[in-house]
Write an enzyme that holds these catalytic residues in place. Structure first.
Site, short mmCIF file in Angstrom:
data_model
loop_
_atom_site.label_atom_id
_atom_site.label_comp_id
_atom_site.label_asym_id
_atom_site.label_seq_id
_atom_site.Cartn_x
_atom_site.Cartn_y
_atom_site.Cartn_z
N ASP A 1 0.75 -13.90 0.57
CA ASP A 1 0.54 -13.98 1.97
C ASP A 1 0.80 -15.22 2.75
OD1 ASP A 1 -0.76 -11.41 4.05
OD2 ASP A 1 -0.97 -13.41 4.84
N ARG B 1 0.85 -1.05 -0.19
CA ARG B 1 0.18 -0.05 -0.10
C ARG B 1 0.84 1.38 -0.05
NH1 ARG B 1 -3.47 -2.02 4.79
NH2 ARG B 1 -1.24 -2.95 5.25
N TYR C 1 -2.86 -17.74 13.92
CA TYR C 1 -4.20 -17.50 13.26
C TYR C 1 -5.14 -18.38 13.09
CZ TYR C 1 -1.63 -12.95 11.80
OH TYR C 1 -0.98 -11.89 12.01
N ARG D 1 -4.86 -2.57 -7.28
CA ARG D 1 -5.78 -3.17 -6.19
C ARG D 1 -7.07 -2.75 -6.36
NH1 ARG D 1 -8.44 -4.28 -2.41
NH2 ARG D 1 -7.79 -4.61 -0.04
#
Ligand code: CP3
Length: 348
Positions: A76, A30, A153, A39
């Site tokens: 990711d 970003r 996670y 994006r």
């Protein structure tokens, strides 16, 4: 193919370099308007990750724009739980979220050890496209999360300040934790081998939640699995970045890996003593330095380079670059590393 710039790989292996290589964790993302433009044309983050041509495009953007010495494949760490059967969502502003989590033996039965070709083919394809497009300009870094961070996670189901569900499992059901870590490790080894086969020149293991464990739990639930991964990936250099794991630096000296990443809490000289002379160190500027003036960035970057010394160092931040950082400030960090370290090396 012969690399035109192999500084990163030479520094990782401890070969002599004419200047310090530099790249930034989260450089593809970003901070760049060019990334945000790609994006914005899509439904979301996952579509970008899962479209190999576009993932390759945003992987190369920082090489063109920021002039870094390496590309890191745009993906990711959470693609691994998904490949094992636990789907993730990336929610705007809130970050990752898992509709279901792993808390019991029954939950574990829903998971599989993933097959990289079948379940992660889109990442492998992105690596191949990126390699072709880079045409040897700089090395390409592949990566995965460390098994403990992935477990965190999968058990927690999202980011968390405490990760109390995940840490709690290590006390309440260590057997289940080890079973899950086993499956994640087997998946990760196969996945990283496939990344290397597809063209990754170096592998980084992100243990982002290392620092929330007590040392004894870190040694029982994280280190052995990282060690296994290092032993399995021997065709390219491996970097282990365990955020907050200052207490494990001596353990890391015994890993079968080339580079240890430091975060900005870690004292450079103390870390060098603990890791010993035989590994390269990567890091470790506070990402917040990049909010300061150009002059301060230059001065602090030079101070950092002096502390690490001119060899066996890969310059980076101590964690990912923050999304609201001005790319001009990133360029200043990169150029300062390049200019200052070239002068020091020439002077011998
Ligand atoms: O440039 C690069 O470093 C390559 C791409 C990359 C991403 N994530 C893209 C991404 C890498 C190497 C990662 C690793 C990652 N992902 C880690 C380990 C490194 C670390 O930061 O500790 C972790 C813990 C994750 C999980 C994750 N992904 C979180 C917590 C978030 C939300 C927070 C955030 O930064 O927004 C993500 C989303 C994510 N991964 C984004 C990017 C570019 C932002 C999402 C977007 O663009 O919409």
């Amino acid at each position: 193919m012969q690399l035109k710039n192999d500084l990163l790989l030479r520094a990782a292996k401890g070969d002599a370099v004419e200047r310090t290589p530099v790249w930034l964790m989260r450089q593809a993302g970003r901070i760049l308007p060019e990334y945000r433009a790609v994006r914005a044309s899509l439904s979301g983050f996952k579509e970008l990750v899962e479209t190999p041509e576009l993932a390759a495009e945003v992987t190369i953007q920082p090489v063109d724009i920021l002039d870094v010495d390496a590309a890191i494949i745009f993906s990711d760490i959470l693609v691994v739980p998904e490949a094992m059967g636990l789907v993730y969502e990336m929610q705007e502003k809130r970050g990752p979220w898992f509709p279901s989590t792993i808390r019991t033996e029954n939950d574990l039965r829903k998971l599989r050890v993933a097959d990289p070709q079948e379940h992660l083919g889109y990442v492998l394809e992105a690596i191949k496209i990126t390699k072709r497009a880079l045409n040897g300009r700089v090395p390409l870094i592949g990566f995965a999360g460390a098994p403990w961070t992935i477990l965190a996670y999968m058990v927690e189901g999202s980011g968390s300040k405490t990760f109390s569900a995940a840490r709690g499992m290590l006390y309440t059901n260590p057997k289940l934790a080890h079973q899950l870590l086993r499956m994640i490790t087997d998946t990760t080894i196969a996945y990283l081998k496939a990344q290397v086969k597809a063209g990754a020149n170096l592998i980084q293991i992100f243990d982002s939640w290392a620092g929330i464990l007590p040392p004894a739990h870190y040694r029982a639930f994280s280190l052995p699995y990282i060690s296994e991964i290092c032993d399995a990936i021997r065709d390219v250099p491996v970097t282990v970045f365990a955020k907050g794991a200052f207490f494990a630096l001596e353990d890391f000296s015994r890993l079968n890996c080339e580079t240890i990443g430091l975060d900005w809490n870690m004292d450079i000289r103390t870390s060098r003593k603990q890791v010993g002379p035989n590994k390269t160190l990567q890091g470790n500027m506070d990402p917040c330095l990049l909010y300061s003036s150009f002059e301060t960035i230059q001065q602090e970057t030079i101070n950092m380079l002096k502390e690490f010394g001119p060899q066996r160092h890969i310059a980076n931040l101590g964690h990912g670059v923050y999304p609201d950082t001005d790319p001009e400030k990133v360029k200043c960090f990169v150029q300062t590393v390049k200019e200052y370290s070239s002068i020091v090396n020439k002077e011998g």
